[in-house]
Design an enzyme around this catalytic site. Structure first.
Site, PDB file in Angstrom:
ATOM      1  N   ASP A 255      -8.111  -4.992   0.147  1.00  0.00           N
ATOM      2  CA  ASP A 255      -8.580  -5.651  -1.120  1.00  0.00           C
ATOM      3  C   ASP A 255      -8.455  -7.219  -0.921  1.00  0.00           C
ATOM      4  O   ASP A 255      -8.889  -7.948  -1.925  1.00  0.00           O
ATOM      5  CB  ASP A 255      -7.999  -5.026  -2.322  1.00  0.00           C
TER       6      ASP A 255
ATOM      7  N   HIS B 158       0.777  -1.163  -0.050  1.00  0.00           N
ATOM      8  CA  HIS B 158       0.190   0.045  -0.093  1.00  0.00           C
ATOM      9  C   HIS B 158       0.812   1.347   0.103  1.00  0.00           C
ATOM     10  O   HIS B 158       1.847   1.312   0.554  1.00  0.00           O
ATOM     11  CB  HIS B 158      -0.865  -0.033   1.056  1.00  0.00           C
TER      12      HIS B 158
END
Ligand code: CMC
Length: 432
Positions: free
Chosen positions: A366, A308
Protein backbone atom coordinates in the site's frame (compact mmCIF):
# COMPACT_ATOMS: atom_id res chain seq x y z
CA UNK A 1 -0.57 -42.39 9.28
CA UNK A 2 2.11 -39.99 7.85
CA UNK A 3 5.66 -40.70 9.00
CA UNK A 4 5.80 -37.56 11.17
CA UNK A 5 3.34 -37.10 14.00
CA UNK A 6 2.84 -34.94 17.04
CA UNK A 7 1.83 -36.58 20.29
CA UNK A 8 -0.57 -34.68 22.50
CA UNK A 9 -1.22 -35.71 26.08
CA UNK A 10 -4.29 -34.69 28.04
CA UNK A 11 -2.86 -34.15 31.53
CA UNK A 12 -6.29 -34.53 33.11
CA UNK A 13 -6.79 -38.10 31.94
CA UNK A 14 -3.35 -39.18 30.76
CA UNK A 15 -4.82 -40.00 27.34
CA UNK A 16 -2.40 -39.56 24.45
CA UNK A 17 -3.18 -38.93 20.80
CA UNK A 18 -0.84 -39.07 17.86
CA UNK A 19 -1.70 -36.35 15.37
CA UNK A 20 -0.52 -36.56 11.75
CA UNK A 21 1.84 -33.83 10.52
CA UNK A 22 1.09 -32.92 6.90
CA UNK A 23 3.88 -31.48 4.77
CA UNK A 24 3.41 -28.84 2.10
CA UNK A 25 5.69 -28.20 -0.87
CA UNK A 26 6.88 -24.98 0.82
CA UNK A 27 6.33 -23.34 4.19
CA UNK A 28 5.54 -24.74 7.63
CA UNK A 29 3.92 -28.17 7.93
CA UNK A 30 0.54 -28.46 9.65
CA UNK A 31 -0.82 -30.66 12.40
CA UNK A 32 -4.06 -32.30 11.32
CA UNK A 33 -6.45 -31.76 14.25
CA UNK A 34 -9.65 -32.95 12.57
CA UNK A 35 -9.91 -35.92 15.01
CA UNK A 36 -9.01 -33.79 18.02
CA UNK A 37 -12.58 -33.20 19.21
CA UNK A 38 -13.68 -36.79 18.63
CA UNK A 39 -10.75 -38.14 20.65
CA UNK A 40 -10.42 -35.54 23.41
CA UNK A 41 -13.83 -33.82 23.51
CA UNK A 42 -11.96 -30.50 23.22
CA UNK A 43 -12.03 -27.78 20.60
CA UNK A 44 -8.97 -25.71 19.67
CA UNK A 45 -9.13 -21.89 19.99
CA UNK A 46 -7.43 -19.54 17.49
CA UNK A 47 -9.80 -16.66 16.61
CA UNK A 48 -7.35 -14.65 14.47
CA UNK A 49 -6.05 -17.80 12.70
CA UNK A 50 -2.55 -17.07 14.03
CA UNK A 51 -1.64 -20.76 14.00
CA UNK A 52 -4.44 -22.29 11.98
CA UNK A 53 -4.45 -23.29 8.32
CA UNK A 54 -8.04 -23.09 7.10
CA UNK A 55 -7.55 -25.18 3.95
CA UNK A 56 -5.09 -27.00 1.71
CA UNK A 57 -4.36 -24.95 -1.41
CA UNK A 58 -2.13 -25.12 -4.48
CA UNK A 59 -2.61 -21.53 -5.63
CA UNK A 60 -0.48 -18.97 -3.77
CA UNK A 61 2.45 -19.16 -1.37
CA UNK A 62 3.91 -16.45 0.85
CA UNK A 63 7.15 -16.66 2.80
CA UNK A 64 6.84 -13.57 4.95
CA UNK A 65 10.28 -13.90 6.55
CA UNK A 66 12.02 -13.93 3.19
CA UNK A 67 9.62 -11.57 1.42
CA UNK A 68 8.54 -14.12 -1.20
CA UNK A 69 5.19 -14.30 -2.97
CA UNK A 70 4.50 -17.01 -5.54
CA UNK A 71 1.44 -17.54 -7.76
CA UNK A 72 1.36 -21.23 -8.74
CA UNK A 73 5.11 -21.30 -8.07
CA UNK A 74 6.05 -18.23 -10.13
CA UNK A 75 7.69 -15.30 -8.26
CA UNK A 76 5.47 -12.23 -8.26
CA UNK A 77 8.29 -9.96 -9.49
CA UNK A 78 8.67 -12.05 -12.67
CA UNK A 79 4.94 -12.04 -13.30
CA UNK A 80 4.64 -8.29 -12.70
CA UNK A 81 7.53 -7.51 -15.04
CA UNK A 82 7.05 -10.08 -17.78
CA UNK A 83 3.44 -11.26 -17.72
CA UNK A 84 0.14 -9.39 -17.59
CA UNK A 85 -3.06 -9.48 -15.58
CA UNK A 86 -5.04 -11.62 -18.03
CA UNK A 87 -2.31 -14.22 -18.32
CA UNK A 88 -1.95 -14.24 -14.53
CA UNK A 89 -5.71 -14.72 -14.26
CA UNK A 90 -5.44 -17.82 -16.43
CA UNK A 91 -2.53 -19.04 -14.32
CA UNK A 92 -4.42 -18.60 -11.05
CA UNK A 93 -7.61 -20.17 -12.36
CA UNK A 94 -6.16 -23.14 -14.23
CA UNK A 95 -2.81 -23.74 -12.54
CA UNK A 96 -0.52 -23.31 -15.57
CA UNK A 97 0.63 -20.58 -17.92
CA UNK A 98 -1.37 -20.71 -21.16
CA UNK A 99 0.23 -21.59 -24.48
CA UNK A 100 -0.34 -19.24 -27.42
CA UNK A 101 -3.66 -20.80 -28.47
CA UNK A 102 -4.98 -20.98 -24.88
CA UNK A 103 -3.92 -17.39 -24.29
CA UNK A 104 -5.76 -16.14 -27.37
CA UNK A 105 -8.87 -18.12 -26.56
CA UNK A 106 -8.92 -16.91 -22.96
CA UNK A 107 -8.54 -13.31 -24.05
CA UNK A 108 -11.31 -13.75 -26.63
CA UNK A 109 -13.68 -15.31 -24.09
CA UNK A 110 -13.07 -12.64 -21.46
CA UNK A 111 -13.45 -9.90 -24.07
CA UNK A 112 -16.79 -11.35 -25.21
CA UNK A 113 -18.22 -10.88 -21.74
CA UNK A 114 -17.27 -7.27 -20.98
CA UNK A 115 -20.77 -5.84 -21.40
CA UNK A 116 -23.34 -6.13 -18.65
CA UNK A 117 -27.05 -6.84 -19.05
CA UNK A 118 -28.79 -3.53 -19.86
CA UNK A 119 -31.14 -3.96 -16.91
CA UNK A 120 -28.21 -4.29 -14.54
CA UNK A 121 -27.52 -0.63 -15.27
CA UNK A 122 -30.84 0.27 -13.65
CA UNK A 123 -29.45 -0.84 -10.31
CA UNK A 124 -27.19 2.19 -10.21
CA UNK A 125 -30.10 4.61 -10.18
CA UNK A 126 -31.25 3.05 -6.93
CA UNK A 127 -28.13 4.28 -5.17
CA UNK A 128 -27.53 7.79 -3.91
CA UNK A 129 -24.96 9.67 -5.99
CA UNK A 130 -22.71 9.91 -2.94
CA UNK A 131 -22.83 6.15 -2.26
CA UNK A 132 -19.41 4.66 -1.60
CA UNK A 133 -18.46 2.71 -4.75
CA UNK A 134 -17.73 -0.34 -2.58
CA UNK A 135 -21.38 -0.27 -1.44
CA UNK A 136 -22.36 -0.37 -5.11
CA UNK A 137 -19.91 -3.20 -5.82
CA UNK A 138 -21.27 -5.37 -3.00
CA UNK A 139 -24.81 -4.94 -4.37
CA UNK A 140 -24.16 -5.17 -8.10
CA UNK A 141 -21.76 -8.13 -7.99
CA UNK A 142 -24.22 -10.03 -5.78
CA UNK A 143 -26.92 -9.14 -8.30
CA UNK A 144 -25.03 -10.85 -11.13
CA UNK A 145 -26.51 -14.09 -9.77
CA UNK A 146 -29.94 -12.73 -10.72
CA UNK A 147 -28.88 -12.24 -14.36
CA UNK A 148 -26.73 -15.20 -15.35
CA UNK A 149 -28.76 -18.23 -14.28
CA UNK A 150 -27.40 -20.28 -17.16
CA UNK A 151 -23.96 -20.55 -15.54
CA UNK A 152 -24.93 -21.06 -11.90
CA UNK A 153 -24.67 -24.84 -11.71
CA UNK A 154 -21.71 -24.91 -9.36
CA UNK A 155 -21.24 -28.68 -9.83
CA UNK A 156 -20.68 -28.29 -13.56
CA UNK A 157 -17.08 -27.43 -14.51
CA UNK A 158 -18.14 -25.65 -17.73
CA UNK A 159 -20.63 -23.45 -15.84
CA UNK A 160 -17.96 -22.55 -13.32
CA UNK A 161 -15.64 -21.52 -16.13
CA UNK A 162 -18.28 -19.35 -17.81
CA UNK A 163 -18.99 -17.64 -14.49
CA UNK A 164 -15.26 -16.98 -14.16
CA UNK A 165 -15.11 -15.31 -17.59
CA UNK A 166 -18.19 -13.28 -16.74
CA UNK A 167 -16.85 -12.10 -13.43
CA UNK A 168 -13.37 -11.17 -14.70
CA UNK A 169 -14.79 -9.42 -17.76
CA UNK A 170 -17.56 -7.52 -16.02
CA UNK A 171 -15.70 -6.35 -12.90
CA UNK A 172 -14.00 -3.43 -14.75
CA UNK A 173 -17.28 -2.40 -16.39
CA UNK A 174 -19.19 -2.51 -13.10
CA UNK A 175 -16.38 -0.70 -11.25
CA UNK A 176 -16.11 2.05 -13.88
CA UNK A 177 -19.92 2.51 -13.89
CA UNK A 178 -19.87 3.01 -10.11
CA UNK A 179 -17.42 5.89 -10.63
CA UNK A 180 -19.31 7.39 -13.58
CA UNK A 181 -22.52 7.31 -11.57
CA UNK A 182 -20.89 9.17 -8.67
CA UNK A 183 -19.51 11.96 -10.89
CA UNK A 184 -22.68 12.24 -12.98
CA UNK A 185 -21.08 11.33 -16.30
CA UNK A 186 -22.62 8.94 -18.83
CA UNK A 187 -21.61 5.30 -18.58
CA UNK A 188 -18.97 4.42 -21.14
CA UNK A 189 -19.50 1.00 -22.72
CA UNK A 190 -16.48 -1.27 -23.14
CA UNK A 191 -14.50 -0.92 -26.35
CA UNK A 192 -13.30 -4.43 -27.12
CA UNK A 193 -10.67 -3.18 -29.54
CA UNK A 194 -8.71 -2.12 -26.47
CA UNK A 195 -6.81 -4.48 -24.18
CA UNK A 196 -8.30 -5.45 -20.81
CA UNK A 197 -6.52 -2.83 -18.71
CA UNK A 198 -6.71 -0.03 -21.28
CA UNK A 199 -10.41 -0.75 -21.64
CA UNK A 200 -10.89 -0.27 -17.89
CA UNK A 201 -9.09 3.10 -17.96
CA UNK A 202 -11.16 4.05 -21.01
CA UNK A 203 -14.47 3.22 -19.27
CA UNK A 204 -13.28 5.17 -16.21
CA UNK A 205 -11.96 8.32 -17.82
CA UNK A 206 -13.36 8.69 -21.35
CA UNK A 207 -16.26 11.04 -22.04
CA UNK A 208 -18.40 10.98 -25.20
CA UNK A 209 -17.26 14.44 -26.34
CA UNK A 210 -13.53 13.71 -26.58
CA UNK A 211 -11.18 11.10 -27.95
CA UNK A 212 -9.47 9.05 -25.25
CA UNK A 213 -5.87 8.00 -25.53
CA UNK A 214 -3.80 6.66 -22.68
CA UNK A 215 -0.05 6.28 -22.31
CA UNK A 216 1.27 2.68 -22.33
CA UNK A 217 3.29 3.57 -19.21
CA UNK A 218 0.06 4.12 -17.27
CA UNK A 219 -1.47 0.95 -18.73
CA UNK A 220 1.60 -1.05 -17.65
CA UNK A 221 1.52 0.38 -14.11
CA UNK A 222 -2.21 -0.33 -13.82
CA UNK A 223 -1.66 -3.85 -15.10
CA UNK A 224 1.06 -4.34 -12.48
CA UNK A 225 -1.21 -3.10 -9.70
CA UNK A 226 -3.86 -5.62 -10.77
CA UNK A 227 -1.33 -8.44 -11.10
CA UNK A 228 0.19 -7.75 -7.67
CA UNK A 229 -3.22 -7.74 -5.99
CA UNK A 230 -4.69 -10.74 -7.82
CA UNK A 231 -4.25 -13.19 -4.94
CA UNK A 232 -2.68 -13.35 -1.49
CA UNK A 233 -3.58 -16.78 -0.12
CA UNK A 234 -5.93 -17.01 2.89
CA UNK A 235 -6.52 -13.36 3.84
CA UNK A 236 -9.79 -12.13 5.41
CA UNK A 237 -11.72 -11.60 2.16
CA UNK A 238 -10.55 -14.84 0.53
CA UNK A 239 -11.37 -16.80 3.66
CA UNK A 240 -14.80 -15.11 3.57
CA UNK A 241 -15.36 -16.17 -0.04
CA UNK A 242 -14.41 -19.75 0.82
CA UNK A 243 -16.64 -19.85 3.88
CA UNK A 244 -19.63 -18.30 2.07
CA UNK A 245 -19.06 -20.63 -0.89
CA UNK A 246 -18.77 -23.68 1.37
CA UNK A 247 -22.54 -23.49 1.88
CA UNK A 248 -22.76 -24.11 -1.91
CA UNK A 249 -23.89 -20.53 -2.55
CA UNK A 250 -23.23 -19.40 -6.12
CA UNK A 251 -19.86 -17.70 -6.81
CA UNK A 252 -21.30 -14.21 -7.34
CA UNK A 253 -22.96 -14.34 -3.91
CA UNK A 254 -19.77 -15.67 -2.29
CA UNK A 255 -17.62 -13.02 -3.96
CA UNK A 256 -20.00 -10.27 -2.98
CA UNK A 257 -19.39 -11.39 0.64
CA UNK A 258 -15.65 -11.15 -0.06
CA UNK A 259 -16.05 -7.58 -1.32
CA UNK A 260 -17.76 -6.73 1.96
CA UNK A 261 -14.81 -8.13 3.91
CA UNK A 262 -12.29 -6.28 1.76
CA UNK A 263 -14.00 -2.96 2.32
CA UNK A 264 -12.74 -2.59 5.90
CA UNK A 265 -9.81 -0.24 6.53
CA UNK A 266 -7.79 -3.03 8.16
CA UNK A 267 -7.80 -4.92 4.86
CA UNK A 268 -8.28 -2.95 1.64
CA UNK A 269 -8.23 0.63 2.80
CA UNK A 270 -4.62 1.25 3.83
CA UNK A 271 -3.34 2.89 0.62
CA UNK A 272 -5.83 5.70 1.12
CA UNK A 273 -4.44 6.17 4.63
CA UNK A 274 -0.89 6.34 3.18
CA UNK A 275 -1.86 9.19 0.85
CA UNK A 276 -3.50 11.06 3.70
CA UNK A 277 -0.37 10.61 5.80
CA UNK A 278 1.98 11.79 3.03
CA UNK A 279 -0.25 14.83 2.52
CA UNK A 280 -0.20 15.50 6.26
CA UNK A 281 3.62 15.29 6.45
CA UNK A 282 3.81 17.64 3.42
CA UNK A 283 7.59 18.20 3.27
CA UNK A 284 10.62 15.93 3.90
CA UNK A 285 11.87 18.16 6.74
CA UNK A 286 8.81 17.20 8.82
CA UNK A 287 9.43 13.44 8.55
CA UNK A 288 11.47 13.23 11.77
CA UNK A 289 8.51 14.48 13.76
CA UNK A 290 6.24 11.75 12.35
CA UNK A 291 8.82 9.00 12.79
CA UNK A 292 9.07 10.04 16.42
CA UNK A 293 5.30 9.82 16.78
CA UNK A 294 5.17 6.40 15.10
CA UNK A 295 7.69 5.08 17.62
CA UNK A 296 5.89 6.47 20.65
CA UNK A 297 3.79 3.68 22.24
CA UNK A 298 1.54 6.34 23.83
CA UNK A 299 0.70 7.82 20.42
CA UNK A 300 -1.80 5.86 18.28
CA UNK A 301 -0.12 7.19 15.09
CA UNK A 302 1.48 4.45 12.94
CA UNK A 303 3.46 4.81 9.74
CA UNK A 304 0.85 3.84 7.20
CA UNK A 305 2.10 1.48 4.51
CA UNK A 306 4.68 0.01 6.88
CA UNK A 307 4.54 -3.39 8.55
CA UNK A 308 2.53 -6.47 7.68
CA UNK A 309 1.00 -9.40 9.50
CA UNK A 310 2.84 -11.88 7.29
CA UNK A 311 5.78 -10.05 5.69
CA UNK A 312 8.64 -9.48 8.09
CA UNK A 313 10.81 -8.36 5.18
CA UNK A 314 10.36 -6.00 2.21
CA UNK A 315 6.96 -6.80 0.66
CA UNK A 316 7.96 -7.95 -2.87
CA UNK A 317 4.92 -6.12 -4.27
CA UNK A 318 6.14 -2.80 -2.84
CA UNK A 319 9.44 -3.17 -4.71
CA UNK A 320 7.64 -3.42 -8.04
CA UNK A 321 5.36 -0.50 -7.25
CA UNK A 322 8.19 1.76 -6.09
CA UNK A 323 9.57 1.64 -9.63
CA UNK A 324 6.11 1.86 -11.21
CA UNK A 325 5.36 5.00 -9.15
CA UNK A 326 8.53 6.58 -10.44
CA UNK A 327 7.70 5.68 -14.07
CA UNK A 328 4.13 6.98 -13.85
CA UNK A 329 5.07 10.25 -12.17
CA UNK A 330 7.81 10.83 -14.71
CA UNK A 331 5.47 10.07 -17.60
CA UNK A 332 2.93 12.55 -16.24
CA UNK A 333 5.57 15.16 -15.42
CA UNK A 334 4.79 14.86 -11.70
CA UNK A 335 8.21 13.71 -10.40
CA UNK A 336 8.18 16.75 -8.19
CA UNK A 337 4.97 15.59 -6.52
CA UNK A 338 5.74 16.43 -2.88
CA UNK A 339 4.01 13.25 -1.72
CA UNK A 340 6.40 11.12 -3.77
CA UNK A 341 9.41 13.01 -2.41
CA UNK A 342 8.13 12.53 1.13
CA UNK A 343 7.47 8.81 0.45
CA UNK A 344 11.00 8.13 -0.83
CA UNK A 345 12.64 10.04 2.00
CA UNK A 346 10.35 8.48 4.60
CA UNK A 347 11.26 5.02 3.37
CA UNK A 348 14.98 5.86 3.45
CA UNK A 349 14.86 7.22 6.99
CA UNK A 350 12.63 4.45 8.37
CA UNK A 351 14.81 1.73 6.88
CA UNK A 352 17.83 3.12 8.73
CA UNK A 353 15.97 3.59 11.99
CA UNK A 354 16.58 0.99 14.72
CA UNK A 355 12.91 0.81 15.75
CA UNK A 356 11.73 -0.21 12.27
CA UNK A 357 14.74 -2.46 11.62
CA UNK A 358 14.35 -4.32 14.94
CA UNK A 359 10.60 -4.80 14.51
CA UNK A 360 11.06 -5.81 10.86
CA UNK A 361 8.74 -3.09 9.59
CA UNK A 362 9.19 -2.59 5.84
CA UNK A 363 7.08 -0.82 3.21
CA UNK A 364 4.09 -2.92 2.18
CA UNK A 365 2.11 -2.96 -1.09
CA UNK A 366 0.00 0.00 0.00
CA UNK A 367 2.93 2.35 0.43
CA UNK A 368 3.24 3.20 -3.27
CA UNK A 369 -0.02 2.00 -4.85
CA UNK A 370 -2.09 5.00 -3.71
CA UNK A 371 0.44 7.42 -5.22
CA UNK A 372 0.16 5.68 -8.59
CA UNK A 373 -3.61 5.46 -8.58
CA UNK A 374 -3.97 9.07 -7.55
CA UNK A 375 -1.55 10.21 -10.30
CA UNK A 376 -3.56 8.26 -12.90
CA UNK A 377 -6.66 10.12 -11.73
CA UNK A 378 -8.53 7.72 -9.45
CA UNK A 379 -10.31 9.31 -6.50
CA UNK A 380 -9.35 7.70 -3.20
CA UNK A 381 -12.70 5.99 -2.70
CA UNK A 382 -12.01 3.95 -5.86
CA UNK A 383 -8.76 2.48 -4.49
CA UNK A 384 -10.48 -0.42 -2.70
CA UNK A 385 -12.68 -1.02 -5.74
CA UNK A 386 -9.54 -1.56 -7.80
CA UNK A 387 -8.24 -3.94 -5.18
CA UNK A 388 -11.56 -5.85 -5.46
CA UNK A 389 -11.33 -5.87 -9.25
CA UNK A 390 -7.89 -7.47 -9.08
CA UNK A 391 -8.68 -9.83 -6.22
CA UNK A 392 -11.86 -11.13 -7.88
CA UNK A 393 -9.58 -13.44 -9.89
CA UNK A 394 -7.96 -14.82 -6.74
CA UNK A 395 -11.34 -15.18 -5.04
CA UNK A 396 -12.73 -17.05 -8.00
CA UNK A 397 -9.69 -19.34 -8.24
CA UNK A 398 -9.86 -20.12 -4.53
CA UNK A 399 -13.61 -20.73 -4.72
CA UNK A 400 -13.14 -23.02 -7.73
CA UNK A 401 -10.39 -24.96 -5.94
CA UNK A 402 -12.63 -25.42 -2.91
CA UNK A 403 -15.74 -26.43 -4.81
CA UNK A 404 -13.87 -28.94 -7.01
CA UNK A 405 -12.41 -30.66 -3.94
CA UNK A 406 -14.19 -34.00 -3.40
CA UNK A 407 -13.85 -33.69 0.38
CA UNK A 408 -15.41 -30.22 0.43
CA UNK A 409 -17.76 -29.63 3.38
CA UNK A 410 -19.56 -26.63 4.81
CA UNK A 411 -17.26 -24.53 7.01
CA UNK A 412 -18.54 -24.51 10.57
CA UNK A 413 -16.25 -22.91 13.17
CA UNK A 414 -16.82 -23.88 16.79
CA UNK A 415 -16.67 -21.61 19.82
CA UNK A 416 -15.88 -21.38 23.50
CA UNK A 417 -19.19 -20.41 25.08
CA UNK A 418 -18.99 -18.08 28.10
CA UNK A 419 -22.56 -16.84 28.19
CA UNK A 420 -25.32 -17.53 30.71
CA UNK A 421 -26.01 -21.09 31.87
CA UNK A 422 -29.42 -22.64 31.17
CA UNK A 423 -32.16 -20.62 32.90
CA UNK A 424 -35.96 -20.46 32.79
CA UNK A 425 -37.91 -17.78 31.01
CA UNK A 426 -39.53 -15.31 33.43
CA UNK A 427 -42.78 -13.61 32.29
CA UNK A 428 -42.51 -9.82 31.96
CA UNK A 429 -44.84 -9.11 34.92
CA UNK A 430 -42.64 -11.18 37.26
CA UNK A 431 -39.32 -9.50 36.36
CA UNK A 432 -37.65 -6.92 38.64
N1 CMC B 1 4.29 2.05 12.51
C1 CMC B 1 4.84 2.02 13.75
N2 CMC B 1 4.91 0.92 14.50
C2 CMC B 1 4.41 -0.21 14.00
C3 CMC B 1 3.82 -0.26 12.73
C4 CMC B 1 3.78 0.93 11.97
N3 CMC B 1 3.24 0.95 10.77
N4 CMC B 1 3.39 -1.51 12.48
C5 CMC B 1 3.69 -2.24 13.55
N5 CMC B 1 4.31 -1.46 14.48
C6 CMC B 1 4.82 -1.89 15.78
C7 CMC B 1 3.68 -2.28 16.71
O1 CMC B 1 3.25 -1.20 17.47
C8 CMC B 1 4.32 -3.37 17.52
O2 CMC B 1 5.10 -2.75 18.51
P1 CMC B 1 5.31 -3.48 19.94
O3 CMC B 1 6.04 -4.76 19.63
O4 CMC B 1 6.13 -2.49 20.71
O5 CMC B 1 3.95 -3.73 20.49
C9 CMC B 1 5.26 -4.05 16.55
O6 CMC B 1 5.55 -3.08 15.54
C10 CMC B 1 4.66 -5.27 15.89
O7 CMC B 1 3.43 -4.87 15.35
P2 CMC B 1 2.13 -5.76 15.28
O8 CMC B 1 0.95 -4.90 15.39
O9 CMC B 1 2.23 -6.96 16.15
O10 CMC B 1 2.25 -6.25 13.79
P3 CMC B 1 1.17 -6.99 13.07
O11 CMC B 1 1.94 -7.88 12.21
O12 CMC B 1 0.11 -7.59 13.89
O13 CMC B 1 0.41 -5.80 12.28
C11 CMC B 1 -0.16 -4.24 10.63
C12 CMC B 1 0.56 -5.55 10.98
C13 CMC B 1 -0.25 -4.19 9.10
C14 CMC B 1 -1.59 -4.21 11.20
C15 CMC B 1 0.65 -3.07 11.18
O14 CMC B 1 1.97 -3.17 10.75
C16 CMC B 1 0.08 -1.70 10.77
O15 CMC B 1 -0.83 -1.22 11.42
N6 CMC B 1 0.61 -1.08 9.66
C17 CMC B 1 0.11 0.17 9.17
C18 CMC B 1 -1.17 -0.04 8.35
C19 CMC B 1 -0.89 -0.67 6.99
O16 CMC B 1 0.02 -0.26 6.27
N7 CMC B 1 -1.70 -1.67 6.64
C20 CMC B 1 -1.58 -2.36 5.34
C21 CMC B 1 -1.14 -3.76 5.51
S1 CMC B 1 -0.83 -4.56 3.96
C22 CMC B 1 -2.37 -4.99 3.37
C23 CMC B 1 -2.40 -6.23 2.54
O17 CMC B 1 -1.43 -6.96 2.34
O18 CMC B 1 -3.50 -6.52 2.07
Amino acid sequence: MPSETLTIRDNRTGKELELPILKGTEGPSVVDVTKFYKEFGLFTLDPGFYSTASCISEITFIDGEKGILLYRGYPIEQLAEQSNFLEVSYLLLFGKLPNQAEHEQFERLVTQHTMVHEQLKDFYRGFRRDAHPMAIMVGVIGALSAFYHDSLDIFDARSREISAYRLIAKMPTIAAFSYKYAVGQPFVYPDNERGFVENFLYMMFAVPCAKYKVSPVLVKAMDQILTLHADHEQNASTATVRLAGSSLANPFAAISAGIGALWGPAHGGANEAVLNMLGQIRTPDRIGEYIKRAKDPQDPFRLMGFGHRVYKNYDPRAKVLRKAAHDVLQELGHVDDPRFKVALELERIAREDDYFVQKKLYPNVDFYSGLILSAIGFPTNMFTVIFALARSVGWFSQWMEMISDKGQAIGRPRQLYRGAMTRDYVPLYQRD
